[in-house]
Design an enzyme around this catalytic site. Structure first.
Site, PDB file in Angstrom:
ATOM      1  N   SER A  21       4.670  -6.144 -28.229  1.00 27.24           N
ATOM      2  CA  SER A  21       3.310  -6.159 -27.913  1.00 27.24           C
ATOM      3  C   SER A  21       3.466  -7.623 -27.180  1.00 27.24           C
ATOM      4  O   SER A  21       4.143  -8.562 -27.335  1.00 27.24           O
ATOM      5  CB  SER A  21       2.698  -6.351 -29.032  1.00 27.24           C
ATOM      6  OG  SER A  21       1.424  -6.769 -28.708  1.00 27.24           O
ATOM      7  N   LYS A  45      -0.096  -4.546 -25.761  1.00 25.48           N
ATOM      8  CA  LYS A  45      -0.673  -5.956 -25.991  1.00 25.48           C
ATOM      9  C   LYS A  45      -1.772  -5.782 -26.918  1.00 25.48           C
ATOM     10  O   LYS A  45      -2.491  -5.164 -26.757  1.00 25.48           O
ATOM     11  CB  LYS A  45      -1.088  -6.671 -24.684  1.00 25.48           C
ATOM     12  CG  LYS A  45      -1.787  -7.870 -24.781  1.00 25.48           C
ATOM     13  CD  LYS A  45      -0.941  -9.150 -24.711  1.00 25.48           C
ATOM     14  CE  LYS A  45      -1.855 -10.415 -25.099  1.00 25.48           C
ATOM     15  NZ  LYS A  45      -0.920 -11.757 -25.518  1.00 25.48           N
ATOM     16  N   CYS A 130      -3.230 -13.731 -36.575  1.00 27.60           N
ATOM     17  CA  CYS A 130      -4.338 -14.242 -36.167  1.00 27.60           C
ATOM     18  C   CYS A 130      -5.475 -15.150 -37.076  1.00 27.60           C
ATOM     19  O   CYS A 130      -5.265 -14.845 -38.139  1.00 27.60           O
ATOM     20  CB  CYS A 130      -5.457 -13.159 -35.780  1.00 27.60           C
ATOM     21  SG  CYS A 130      -4.838 -11.851 -34.640  1.00 27.60           S
ATOM     22  N   THR A 195       6.335 -14.081 -33.617  1.00 28.49           N
ATOM     23  CA  THR A 195       6.949 -15.600 -33.095  1.00 28.49           C
ATOM     24  C   THR A 195       6.863 -16.479 -34.048  1.00 28.49           C
ATOM     25  O   THR A 195       6.141 -16.276 -35.108  1.00 28.49           O
ATOM     26  CB  THR A 195       6.176 -15.769 -31.695  1.00 28.49           C
ATOM     27  OG1 THR A 195       4.690 -15.777 -32.008  1.00 28.49           O
ATOM     28  CG2 THR A 195       6.418 -15.118 -30.558  1.00 28.49           C
ATOM     29  N   GLY A 247      14.262 -11.468 -30.270  1.00 33.00           N
ATOM     30  CA  GLY A 247      15.340 -11.810 -29.310  1.00 33.00           C
ATOM     31  C   GLY A 247      16.398 -10.835 -29.088  1.00 33.00           C
ATOM     32  O   GLY A 247      17.586 -11.075 -28.921  1.00 33.00           O
TER      33      GLY A 247
HETATM   34  C1  FMN Z   1       4.319 -13.872 -23.746  1.00 33.60           C
HETATM   35  C2  FMN Z   1       4.064 -13.122 -24.972  1.00 33.60           C
HETATM   36  C3  FMN Z   1       2.911 -12.443 -25.633  1.00 33.60           C
HETATM   37  C4  FMN Z   1       2.917 -11.927 -26.938  1.00 33.60           C
HETATM   38  N1  FMN Z   1       1.520 -11.403 -27.305  1.00 33.60           N
HETATM   39  C5  FMN Z   1       1.859 -10.669 -28.414  1.00 33.60           C
HETATM   40  C6  FMN Z   1       0.540  -9.978 -28.745  1.00 33.60           C
HETATM   41  O1  FMN Z   1      -0.339  -9.632 -28.047  1.00 33.60           O
HETATM   42  N2  FMN Z   1       0.573  -9.443 -30.250  1.00 33.60           N
HETATM   43  C7  FMN Z   1       1.763  -9.384 -31.137  1.00 33.60           C
HETATM   44  O2  FMN Z   1       1.587  -8.832 -31.820  1.00 33.60           O
HETATM   45  N3  FMN Z   1       2.856 -10.236 -30.407  1.00 33.60           N
HETATM   46  C8  FMN Z   1       2.865 -10.758 -29.180  1.00 33.60           C
HETATM   47  N4  FMN Z   1       4.008 -11.645 -29.020  1.00 33.60           N
HETATM   48  C9  FMN Z   1       5.184 -11.385 -29.723  1.00 33.60           C
HETATM   49  C10 FMN Z   1       6.190 -10.412 -29.405  1.00 33.60           C
HETATM   50  O3  FMN Z   1       5.571  -9.085 -29.581  1.00 33.60           O
HETATM   51  C11 FMN Z   1       7.309 -10.381 -30.336  1.00 33.60           C
HETATM   52  O4  FMN Z   1       7.261 -10.302 -31.783  1.00 33.60           O
HETATM   53  C12 FMN Z   1       8.054 -11.855 -30.232  1.00 33.60           C
HETATM   54  O5  FMN Z   1       8.191 -12.484 -29.013  1.00 33.60           O
HETATM   55  C13 FMN Z   1       9.630 -11.709 -30.685  1.00 33.60           C
HETATM   56  O6  FMN Z   1      10.490 -11.039 -29.997  1.00 33.60           O
HETATM   57  P1  FMN Z   1      11.046 -11.052 -28.544  1.00 33.60           P
HETATM   58  O7  FMN Z   1      12.162 -12.597 -29.099  1.00 33.60           O
HETATM   59  O8  FMN Z   1      11.755 -10.186 -28.250  1.00 33.60           O
HETATM   60  O9  FMN Z   1      10.140 -11.771 -27.362  1.00 33.60           O
HETATM   61  C14 FMN Z   1       3.870 -11.925 -27.566  1.00 33.60           C
HETATM   62  C15 FMN Z   1       5.403 -12.551 -27.148  1.00 33.60           C
HETATM   63  C16 FMN Z   1       5.254 -13.231 -25.975  1.00 33.60           C
HETATM   64  C17 FMN Z   1       6.431 -13.864 -25.668  1.00 33.60           C
END
Ligand code: FMN
Length: 309
Positions: A21, A45, A130, A195, A247
């Site tokens: 997302s 998203k 949130c 995150t 990651g």
């Molecule tokens: C730019 C950005 C926007 C994100 N927006 C959302 C979001 O709207 N809703 C959500 O649940 N997670 C959101 N995340 C979190 C990601 O879905 C994911 O859980 C997190 O980045 C860890 O995965 P990754 O290391 O592969 O990015 C966002 C992450 C990034 C980097």
């Protein structure tokens, strides 16, 4: 070759690799780089009831092996999403996992009620990272009771045929307690992890690098945290399906999350540097499973927990 299909609480997917997302909007932007129908699903998203413009800029900062973002929940609101984006995904032959976010339990329930059943929504992912406007801005995901209240409301408002996943935050002392609370409230599955809260200060300006001061840390730096969270929750709740995220850049990274207990894997930050990363990760994961003698993807889920495994 390996049977890559996976099933998550009644929703079936041709393969386990999805977008995360917030990292591929509602899928359309990825369409120029890959066929979205090739993915297990597109996780959209997080959508809120009303349109929002997100947080002020700058809202991204690079960090060692990762990045910080404070995008906020920028988006068109549920009406425009249903009109424009969901239809595009359905027409493209993709499966949509729709992420929802709100500031109150009532917001989440209203969003879940609006989502159609069979018509293109494979699952609902509930982003509970949130602030709860009714509780001094405390993040729902950091309180097992508040998290459960959201999941119970979404489960009862959503179409009974659509599985509901709770997306948990790693910023808690005991993620298993939140996971158990969400599962007991009716969540059909869990997404691990969102995150981690972080912050960077620019040594030139000597001010916070992000206009929003703090942001979410993502990318390879957080993968060990994701593996640990998936491992702990799968051990405590082996029957509850987990979508793993955090990651993942390669098929071997995805395999690590699967061996810890993930029944699907989402690719997030890697998409920003390589928009076709999810299809590459899928091909690499399939080869890695074949090399290790797996005939079926599902046989690898939680394999690292098994004695002698
Ligand atoms: C730019 C950005 C926007 C994100 N927006 C959302 C979001 O709207 N809703 C959500 O649940 N997670 C959101 N995340 C979190 C990601 O879905 C994911 O859980 C997190 O980045 C860890 O995965 P990754 O290391 O592969 O990015 C966002 C992450 C990034 C980097």
């Amino acid at each position: 070759m390996v049977d890559m299909s996976t099933s998550l609480s009644g929703a079936t997917f041709p393969n386990p690799v999805m977008t995360a997302s917030g990292c591929a909007a509602a899928g359309r932007e990825l369409g120029q780089f890959l066929d979205v129908a090739m993915l297990g699903a597109v996780v959209t998203k997080s959508i809120m009831l009303a349109p929002r413009s997100g947080r002020p800029t700058p809202r991204m900062a690079e960090t060692p092996s990762g990045m910080l973002n404070s995008i906020g929940l920028q988006g068109p609101g549920i009406d425009a999403f249903l009109e424009r984006d969901l239809g595009w995904l359905v027409d493209a032959g993709a499966r949509a996992v729709v992420s929802i976010a709100g500031g109150s339990v009532a917001d989440y329930a209203a969003l879940a009620e609006r989502l159609p059943g069979s018509a293109g929504v494979s699952a609902i992912e509930v982003n509970i990272s949130c602030p709860n406007v009714e509780s001094r801005g405390e993040v729902f995901a950091c309180d097992p009771v508040a998290a459960a209240a959201v999941l119970a409301a979404v489960r009862s408002a959503a179409d009974p045929a659509v599985p509901v996943f709770a997306k948990l935050s790693p910023d808690v002392t005991d993620i298993v307690a939140v996971a158990v609370s969400c599962a007991e409230a009716g969540a059909d599955g869990l997404t691990l992890i969102n995150t981690l809260l972080g912050m960077a200060i620019d040594p030139i300006s000597m001010r916070p690098a992000l206009a929003g001061t703090t942001g979410g840390l993502s990318g390879p730096a957080i993968r060990p945290v994701a593996v640990r969270a998936i491992w702990q929750v799968h051990r405590a709740l082996p029957a509850v399906p987990i979508m793993g995220v955090g990651g993942v850049r390669t098929g071997l990274d995805a395999l690590e999350l699967v061996l810890a207990g993930a029944a699907a894997v989402q690719v997030g930050t890697a998409i920003f540097g390589d928009p076709s990363a999810p299809v590459r990760v899928l091909a690499e994961l399939e080869s890695a499973l074949a090399e290790r003698g797996f005939a079926k993807f599902t046989d690898a889920i939680g394999f690292a927990h098994r004695a002698g495994g």
